[in-house]
Write an enzyme that holds these catalytic residues in place. Structure first.
Site, PDB file in Angstrom:
ATOM      1  N   THR A 298      -6.106   8.637  -3.300  1.00 24.73           N
ATOM      2  CA  THR A 298      -5.903   8.538  -1.861  1.00 24.73           C
ATOM      3  C   THR A 298      -5.052   9.693  -1.351  1.00 24.73           C
ATOM      4  O   THR A 298      -5.312  10.245  -0.270  1.00 24.73           O
ATOM      5  CB  THR A 298      -5.232   7.196  -1.514  1.00 24.73           C
ATOM      6  OG1 THR A 298      -6.061   6.124  -1.979  1.00 24.73           O
ATOM      7  CG2 THR A 298      -5.027   7.056  -0.015  1.00 24.73           C
TER       8      THR A 298
ATOM      9  N   GLU B 287       0.816  -1.210   0.000  1.00 24.84           N
ATOM     10  CA  GLU B 287       0.000   0.000   0.000  1.00 24.84           C
ATOM     11  C   GLU B 287       0.852   1.264   0.000  1.00 24.84           C
ATOM     12  O   GLU B 287       0.443   2.304  -0.516  1.00 24.84           O
ATOM     13  CB  GLU B 287      -0.926   0.007   1.217  1.00 24.84           C
ATOM     14  CG  GLU B 287      -2.105  -0.916   1.114  1.00 24.84           C
ATOM     15  CD  GLU B 287      -3.167  -0.395   0.179  1.00 24.84           C
ATOM     16  OE1 GLU B 287      -4.193   0.096   0.651  1.00 24.84           O
ATOM     17  OE2 GLU B 287      -2.951  -0.451  -1.055  1.00 24.84           O
TER      18      GLU B 287
END
Length: 293
Positions: free
Chosen positions: A168, A120
């Site tokens: 994000t 991630e």
């Protein structure tokens, strides 16, 4: 060869910023791995053209390195990138489970969570586990510095994904750096309510606990039509509505009998804002599943 289905996830769930997560029964990525001397990645499916196949730039590359497990990897994307549904996490989770099995590393699902979280960091800059944890473990998850706890839950959900993108990184930039004591108390109360609701599989409590006065209002501003979508969902019977992860997906908890109407209402609201969208009538589901080996 090992093939794994890794589900989409919804992080935060409103009141649980960077802590709560839930696996969704649909959509999902399918990751296939075969042993190789050198790692190669092929990506197909929804949004594949936006996903780098260079192992150093793909979430899966970090997982390969952490497990010391070079492989030919094929990712069939069912979870659209930049959706708020843990797209990169699904790929990382699927790869972690598949490579662990392929190379017989013997790691538990819990031990694979921090490994997948390293992937991630390639996308968001932070090795957070609020998406990879539920994608690997399934159910409702609570992730803290001490690890992840999970519980199975049966909560009907609708996820409405508009045809717009919110990264994000952009969504993190709008997160407030401070909160008042009143906001803190409200958020803790809501988060506790949601957690109890998950343990009881009670959609009314889960929906009530989704309310968040700090992060969600700022992220909602990045999603055109959010207020109308939220209102239409409640009108159709939703028990709670919030931004899924970083957005732009919007997630609603509801009762089984209301799920179809909630989905229709959310789609109509986005259409009214001139935005095409897709609604997934889903529920809290299982974690990564080995399909073939």
């Amino acid at each position: 060869m090992v093939t794994v289905r890794a589900p989409a996830t919804s992080a935060n769930l409103g009141s649980g910023f960077d802590v709560f997560g839930a696996a969704l029964s649909r959509p999902a990525d399918v990751v296939t791995v075969e042993k190789a001397a050198e790692t190669t990645i092929e990506v197909t499916g929804v949004g594949a053209q936006y996903i780098p196949e260079d192992p150093e730039k793909n979430t899966v590359g970090a997982v390969v390195e952490a497990l010391d497990a070079p492989a030919r990897i094929h990712i069939d994307k069912g979870v659209r990138p930049a959706s708020g549904l843990g797209s990169s996490a699904a790929s990382a989770a699927g790869a972690a489970v598949a490579l662990n099995r392929l190379y017989d590393r013997g790691l538990s699902r819990e031990e694979l969570v921090p490994i997948a979280a390293e992937g991630e960091a390639v996308v968001s800059g932070v090795a957070h586990a609020d998406n990879v944890a539920p994608s690997i473990l399934g159910g409702f998850t609570v992730t803290t510095a001490e690890g992840t706890r999970s519980v199975d839950a049966a909560i009907p959900l609708v996820v409405c994904l508009p045809d717009v993108a919110v990264s994000t990184r952009d969504a993190r930039r709008v997160v407030p750096e401070t909160a008042s004591m009143e906001e803190l108390v409200e958020t803790v109360g809501n988060a506790a309510t949601l957690a109890i609701g998950m343990c009881r599989s009670d959609p009314d409590l889960v929906g009530l606990g989704m309310s968040d006065p700090v992060v969600t209002p700022e992220r909602a501003r990045l999603i055109t039509g959010y207020d109308d979508v939220r209102e239409r969902a409640f009108d159709a019977g939703a028990t709670g509505v919030t931004v899924s992860g970083a957005g732009p997906a919007v997630i609603a908890a509801c009762r089984e009998r209301d799920r179809r109407e909630v989905a229709a209402g959310m789609l109509d609201a986005f259409a009214g804002a001139g935005i095409e969208a897709r609604a997934y009538q889903t529920q809290i589901g299982r974690g990564s599943t080995v399909l073939e080996e």
